[in-house]
Design a protein around this motif. Structure first.
Motif, PDB file in Angstrom:
ATOM      1  N   SER A  31       0.861  -1.177   0.000  1.00  0.00           N
ATOM      2  CA  SER A  31       0.000   0.000   0.000  1.00  0.00           C
ATOM      3  C   SER A  31       0.903   1.233   0.000  1.00  0.00           C
ATOM      4  N   SER A  33       0.806   3.796   2.001  1.00  0.00           N
ATOM      5  CA  SER A  33       1.251   4.150   3.358  1.00  0.00           C
ATOM      6  C   SER A  33       2.355   3.214   3.829  1.00  0.00           C
ATOM      7  N   TYR A  34       2.239   1.915   3.549  1.00  0.00           N
ATOM      8  CA  TYR A  34       3.280   0.976   3.969  1.00  0.00           C
ATOM      9  C   TYR A  34       4.575   1.231   3.215  1.00  0.00           C
ATOM     10  N   ARG A  36       5.631   4.084   2.118  1.00  0.00           N
ATOM     11  CA  ARG A  36       6.246   5.289   2.692  1.00  0.00           C
ATOM     12  C   ARG A  36       6.884   4.995   4.043  1.00  0.00           C
TER      13      ARG A  36
END
Length: 62
Positions: A31, A33-34, A36
């Motif tokens: 994902s 967010s993961y 990043r």
């Protein structure tokens, strides 16, 4: 356009729609967010290692 970065058995692909992490013959779609979070962890570790090496070099010069 697919962008690939490979280092040994680790490869990261950016296909434009998904970020895919390959380790050996296993892959996972990450994902945003993961990805990043993972990039931040790697950057912080690299920065600490760089500072440590600079400190060792400065200690040797004295």
């Amino acid at each position: 356009m697919v962008k690939r970065v490979k280092y040994g058995h680790v490869r990261v692909e950016d296909t434009g729609t998904v970020i895919r992490l390959h380790v050996g013959n296993v892959y996972r779609d990450l994902s945003v967010s993961y990805a990043r979070i993972l990039a931040g962890i790697i950057k912080n570790a690299a920065d600490r290692l760089e500072q440590k090496r600079k400190g060792e070099e400065n200690g040797k010069e004295d």
